[in-house]
Design a protein around this motif. Sequence first.
Motif, PDB file in Angstrom:
ATOM      1  N   VAL A 175     -12.083   8.558  18.600  1.00  0.00           N
ATOM      2  CA  VAL A 175     -11.251   8.664  17.389  1.00  0.00           C
ATOM      3  C   VAL A 175     -10.468   7.354  17.248  1.00  0.00           C
ATOM      4  O   VAL A 175     -10.339   6.601  18.224  1.00  0.00           O
ATOM      5  CB  VAL A 175     -10.268   9.867  17.405  1.00  0.00           C
ATOM      6  N   GLU A 176      -9.949   7.139  16.055  1.00  0.00           N
ATOM      7  CA  GLU A 176      -9.231   5.883  15.820  1.00  0.00           C
ATOM      8  C   GLU A 176      -7.743   6.168  15.671  1.00  0.00           C
ATOM      9  O   GLU A 176      -7.361   7.100  14.960  1.00  0.00           O
ATOM     10  CB  GLU A 176      -9.768   5.255  14.542  1.00  0.00           C
ATOM     11  N   VAL A 177      -6.909   5.392  16.360  1.00  0.00           N
ATOM     12  CA  VAL A 177      -5.449   5.552  16.252  1.00  0.00           C
ATOM     13  C   VAL A 177      -4.892   4.304  15.570  1.00  0.00           C
ATOM     14  O   VAL A 177      -5.029   3.198  16.091  1.00  0.00           O
ATOM     15  CB  VAL A 177      -4.803   5.740  17.647  1.00  0.00           C
ATOM     16  N   ARG A 178      -4.322   4.496  14.387  1.00  0.00           N
ATOM     17  CA  ARG A 178      -3.804   3.365  13.610  1.00  0.00           C
ATOM     18  C   ARG A 178      -2.284   3.374  13.610  1.00  0.00           C
ATOM     19  O   ARG A 178      -1.660   4.423  13.553  1.00  0.00           O
ATOM     20  CB  ARG A 178      -4.263   3.461  12.151  1.00  0.00           C
ATOM     21  N   ASP A 179      -1.730   2.170  13.640  1.00  0.00           N
ATOM     22  CA  ASP A 179      -0.284   2.018  13.508  1.00  0.00           C
ATOM     23  C   ASP A 179      -0.005   1.583  12.072  1.00  0.00           C
ATOM     24  O   ASP A 179      -0.451   0.519  11.644  1.00  0.00           O
ATOM     25  CB  ASP A 179       0.217   0.973  14.513  1.00  0.00           C
ATOM     26  N   ARG A 180       0.741   2.405  11.350  1.00  0.00           N
ATOM     27  CA  ARG A 180       0.941   2.140   9.918  1.00  0.00           C
ATOM     28  C   ARG A 180       1.669   0.823   9.656  1.00  0.00           C
ATOM     29  O   ARG A 180       1.343   0.097   8.728  1.00  0.00           O
ATOM     30  CB  ARG A 180       1.719   3.304   9.283  1.00  0.00           C
ATOM     31  N   LEU A 240       1.741   7.595   2.001  1.00  0.00           N
ATOM     32  CA  LEU A 240       2.745   8.518   2.550  1.00  0.00           C
ATOM     33  C   LEU A 240       3.525   7.908   3.710  1.00  0.00           C
ATOM     34  O   LEU A 240       4.687   8.241   3.927  1.00  0.00           O
ATOM     35  CB  LEU A 240       2.074   9.818   3.008  1.00  0.00           C
ATOM     36  N   GLY A 241       2.871   7.056   4.507  1.00  0.00           N
ATOM     37  CA  GLY A 241       3.598   6.231   5.456  1.00  0.00           C
ATOM     38  C   GLY A 241       3.997   6.820   6.796  1.00  0.00           C
ATOM     39  O   GLY A 241       4.983   6.363   7.394  1.00  0.00           O
ATOM     40  N   MET A 242       3.240   7.822   7.318  1.00  0.00           N
ATOM     41  CA  MET A 242       3.569   8.281   8.674  1.00  0.00           C
ATOM     42  C   MET A 242       3.295   7.130   9.645  1.00  0.00           C
ATOM     43  O   MET A 242       2.342   6.368   9.453  1.00  0.00           O
ATOM     44  CB  MET A 242       2.721   9.492   9.094  1.00  0.00           C
ATOM     45  N   PRO A 243       4.094   7.018  10.721  1.00  0.00           N
ATOM     46  CA  PRO A 243       3.966   5.842  11.598  1.00  0.00           C
ATOM     47  C   PRO A 243       2.625   5.757  12.334  1.00  0.00           C
ATOM     48  O   PRO A 243       2.147   4.665  12.580  1.00  0.00           O
ATOM     49  CB  PRO A 243       5.124   5.994  12.594  1.00  0.00           C
ATOM     50  N   THR A 244       2.020   6.911  12.681  1.00  0.00           N
ATOM     51  CA  THR A 244       0.736   6.876  13.382  1.00  0.00           C
ATOM     52  C   THR A 244      -0.291   7.671  12.575  1.00  0.00           C
ATOM     53  O   THR A 244      -0.009   8.803  12.168  1.00  0.00           O
ATOM     54  CB  THR A 244       0.860   7.500  14.790  1.00  0.00           C
ATOM     55  N   VAL A 245      -1.429   7.068  12.346  1.00  0.00           N
ATOM     56  CA  VAL A 245      -2.502   7.748  11.617  1.00  0.00           C
ATOM     57  C   VAL A 245      -3.696   7.851  12.561  1.00  0.00           C
ATOM     58  O   VAL A 245      -4.121   6.858  13.146  1.00  0.00           O
ATOM     59  CB  VAL A 245      -2.891   6.967  10.346  1.00  0.00           C
ATOM     60  N   VAL A 246      -4.212   9.075  12.734  1.00  0.00           N
ATOM     61  CA  VAL A 246      -5.368   9.282  13.603  1.00  0.00           C
ATOM     62  C   VAL A 246      -6.552   9.671  12.723  1.00  0.00           C
ATOM     63  O   VAL A 246      -6.453  10.602  11.922  1.00  0.00           O
ATOM     64  CB  VAL A 246      -5.086  10.400  14.638  1.00  0.00           C
ATOM     65  N   LYS A 248       0.816  -1.228   0.000  1.00  0.00           N
ATOM     66  CA  LYS A 248       0.000   0.000   0.000  1.00  0.00           C
ATOM     67  C   LYS A 248       0.842   1.269   0.000  1.00  0.00           C
ATOM     68  O   LYS A 248       0.382   2.353  -0.355  1.00  0.00           O
ATOM     69  CB  LYS A 248      -0.908   0.020   1.217  1.00  0.00           C
ATOM     70  N   GLY A 249       2.076   1.137   0.466  1.00  0.00           N
ATOM     71  CA  GLY A 249       2.898   2.353   0.489  1.00  0.00           C
ATOM     72  C   GLY A 249       4.071   2.262   1.437  1.00  0.00           C
ATOM     73  O   GLY A 249       4.489   1.177   1.843  1.00  0.00           O
ATOM     74  N   LEU A 250       4.569   3.444   1.811  1.00  0.00           N
ATOM     75  CA  LEU A 250       5.751   3.562   2.657  1.00  0.00           C
ATOM     76  C   LEU A 250       5.378   3.351   4.119  1.00  0.00           C
ATOM     77  O   LEU A 250       4.222   3.549   4.502  1.00  0.00           O
ATOM     78  CB  LEU A 250       6.358   4.959   2.464  1.00  0.00           C
ATOM     79  N   CYS A 251       6.347   2.932   4.936  1.00  0.00           N
ATOM     80  CA  CYS A 251       6.130   2.747   6.387  1.00  0.00           C
ATOM     81  C   CYS A 251       7.364   3.277   7.115  1.00  0.00           C
ATOM     82  O   CYS A 251       8.232   2.489   7.483  1.00  0.00           O
ATOM     83  CB  CYS A 251       5.986   1.276   6.752  1.00  0.00           C
ATOM     84  N   TRP A 252       7.445   4.559   7.323  1.00  0.00           N
ATOM     85  CA  TRP A 252       8.673   5.122   7.889  1.00  0.00           C
ATOM     86  C   TRP A 252       8.871   4.762   9.347  1.00  0.00           C
ATOM     87  O   TRP A 252       7.927   4.809  10.136  1.00  0.00           O
ATOM     88  CB  TRP A 252       8.650   6.655   7.782  1.00  0.00           C
ATOM     89  N   PRO A 253      10.100   4.445   9.728  1.00  0.00           N
ATOM     90  CA  PRO A 253      10.392   4.361  11.161  1.00  0.00           C
ATOM     91  C   PRO A 253      10.300   5.770  11.759  1.00  0.00           C
ATOM     92  O   PRO A 253      10.528   6.761  11.071  1.00  0.00           O
ATOM     93  CB  PRO A 253      11.838   3.839  11.214  1.00  0.00           C
ATOM     94  N   ARG A 254       9.957   5.841  13.057  1.00  0.00           N
ATOM     95  CA  ARG A 254       9.738   7.157  13.669  1.00  0.00           C
ATOM     96  C   ARG A 254      10.914   8.106  13.523  1.00  0.00           C
ATOM     97  O   ARG A 254      10.751   9.310  13.350  1.00  0.00           O
ATOM     98  CB  ARG A 254       9.467   6.997  15.168  1.00  0.00           C
ATOM     99  N   GLU A 255      12.106   7.560  13.660  1.00  0.00           N
ATOM    100  CA  GLU A 255      13.307   8.408  13.681  1.00  0.00           C
ATOM    101  C   GLU A 255      13.410   9.293  12.431  1.00  0.00           C
ATOM    102  O   GLU A 255      13.961  10.381  12.493  1.00  0.00           O
ATOM    103  CB  GLU A 255      14.540   7.504  13.810  1.00  0.00           C
ATOM    104  N   VAL A 256      12.879   8.836  11.304  1.00  0.00           N
ATOM    105  CA  VAL A 256      13.044   9.605  10.069  1.00  0.00           C
ATOM    106  C   VAL A 256      11.731   9.991   9.395  1.00  0.00           C
ATOM    107  O   VAL A 256      11.740  10.634   8.351  1.00  0.00           O
ATOM    108  CB  VAL A 256      13.902   8.832   9.034  1.00  0.00           C
ATOM    109  N   ALA A 257      10.603   9.608   9.978  1.00  0.00           N
ATOM    110  CA  ALA A 257       9.317   9.926   9.340  1.00  0.00           C
ATOM    111  C   ALA A 257       9.195  11.437   9.163  1.00  0.00           C
ATOM    112  O   ALA A 257       9.611  12.199  10.029  1.00  0.00           O
ATOM    113  CB  ALA A 257       8.173   9.398  10.200  1.00  0.00           C
ATOM    114  N   PRO A 258       8.625  11.890   8.037  1.00  0.00           N
ATOM    115  CA  PRO A 258       8.483  13.344   7.831  1.00  0.00           C
ATOM    116  C   PRO A 258       7.659  13.987   8.939  1.00  0.00           C
ATOM    117  O   PRO A 258       7.930  15.108   9.344  1.00  0.00           O
ATOM    118  CB  PRO A 258       7.761  13.453   6.489  1.00  0.00           C
TER     119      PRO A 258
END
Length: 576
Positions: free
Chosen positions: A548-553, A531-537, A470-480
């Motif tokens: 609200v829903e908190v998703r882990d990418r 886009l692959g941010m680590p947490t999607v709300v 589905k896309g990118l999955c950035w580690p937190r250290e480098v996620a935009p």
Amino acid sequence: MSTLFLRTLRDDPADAEVPSHKLLVRAGYIRRAAPGVYEWLPLGLRVLRAIENVVREEMNAIGGQEILLPALLPREPYETTGRWDEYGQALFRLQDRKGTDMLLGPTHEELFTLLVKGEYSSYKDLPLTLYQIQTKYRDEERPRAGILRGREFVMKDSYSFDTSDAGLEESYRAHRAAYQKIFGRLGIDYVIVAATSGAMGGSASEEFLGTSEVGEDTFVQCLESGYAANVEAVVTPPGDERSIEGLPAAVAHDTGDTPTIATLVDWANGALDREVTAADTLKNVLVKIRRPGGEWEITGIGVPGDREVDFKRLEASVEPAQVELLTDEDFAANPALVRGYIGPNGVKAAGGTYLVDPRVVTGTAWITGADEPGKHVVDLVVGRDFTPDGTIEAAEVREGDLAPDGAGVLVAAKGIEIGHIFQLGRKYTDAFELDVLGEDGKPVRVTMGSYGVGVSRLVAVIAEQRHDDKGLCWPREVAPFDVHVVIANKDEAAIAGAQDLVAQLDAAGVEVLFDDRKASPGVKFKDAELLGMPTVVVVGRGFADGKVEVRDRSTGTADEVPVAGAVEAILAAVRG
Ligand code: ATP
Ligand code: MG
């Protein structure tokens, strides 16, 4: 996102073959300007900067001092070291309006050496490590996979200056440890491989390879001992020497038209009363080798006939000398070399040097050329019938070969070079006569190390190792951004609630990408995955019920959390 300079694409770019390239373009992180030359858009630049910062922190932690040298460089220093020519077509050369030659820096050993020579003059000033994070230019033959192999790319290059070999080893160890921290923090799967062959002892240079099927580097490892090496650096365990006492005498045979190993093996299995395989034959490959400033010299390379000569391994073994296969003219000029029937003694007769694979040891007997058309010799024994001038690492390395440490067999895998550490020694300080006054008042020649990290390449390597269909999955250290908040509800209260949540996260120091666009939830969810941010709300239908829903990418898990506790829940996810 309603104002972000971002356009995601539904289709893969036509020129992209590897996942990281496809996804970074589709997700609007990079755009191509020319082959191997890329533009960094807002999200891509944030990843690049995050990687730079990790590298910077760890370089500073070992006492590295950051400077910045130009990319546009004068010719003279590269002339002094010979690299103006040696770099070949990979060097971008240009002229200024006065016709003065200049270049775009592919790597900066020359300039750093000159810089230190200009500033420092005493042993008291050393050791010193300088580094930069800077744009490099190489006119790569095959720019590839987007930013994975660019013609313009960002590298961290550092250079250590020491007065003793022990000091250089210490600087090297510090860099090695810093690189382990850098790649560890970036969450990269990698191996450290020996990058130089036996003669150097194997510790003078190591490469860090990000493991990846799309990698261009092949390395081998021994799973039992953890040994890992670039194929070029593998040292072959020598065969067992045997006594030559009582071995059958060498006999020359008419073998007919048998110029290849396969035809020779066929002949032997018909003519000799034992079973023969290609491994019983000795294949002699004729090359010519030229040391810097020297003449071409003929060299025969003897390898067990079941193996090919691996030209890259051969090149690495003879470096800095050049090596080429013998041409038709060379054979014509050397009648002692009978093509298809060459033996060790024919090479010597032609005035050549004869080197063998380390498996070809004293007491081993071989079927090989007899230096006459249509003739081979059987039972030619090393140490009795011929004596090689030395050994050479040139035979191909295969899976299943015994590891040099004998702990098990080798298995092969692919990797992408992300870093390189190298004890250069005095190559550049000799060229520029970089001395400092020693403790005893006498000049000491400085010794150098050179260390690179492919900063822009790392963006692609992380994308390569961390993505799904589905896309990118950035580690937190480098996620935009830490968190991607998606409004998926047209209700006024939900929109206000999402804005409030974003404001609170922002106040808590969390970097938020806010999808406030007037688009359908489906489009927004797809983009969030791409886009692959680590947490999607997701502020969606559940908002009316206070949820609200908190998703882990990366794990794909989703939790419903109450709006009242949402900030805490998100902070917990972000801070791990
Ligand atoms: P490669 O074998 O991949 O061409 P190299 O041996 O030429 O690499 P170095 O000269 O040691 O590489 O450069 C240091 C680091 O810079 C490499 O480890 C790699 O991560 C990165 N690098 C080298 N060439 C490129 C390139 N064309 N594009 C992006 N990064 C590169
Ligand atoms: Mg290269």
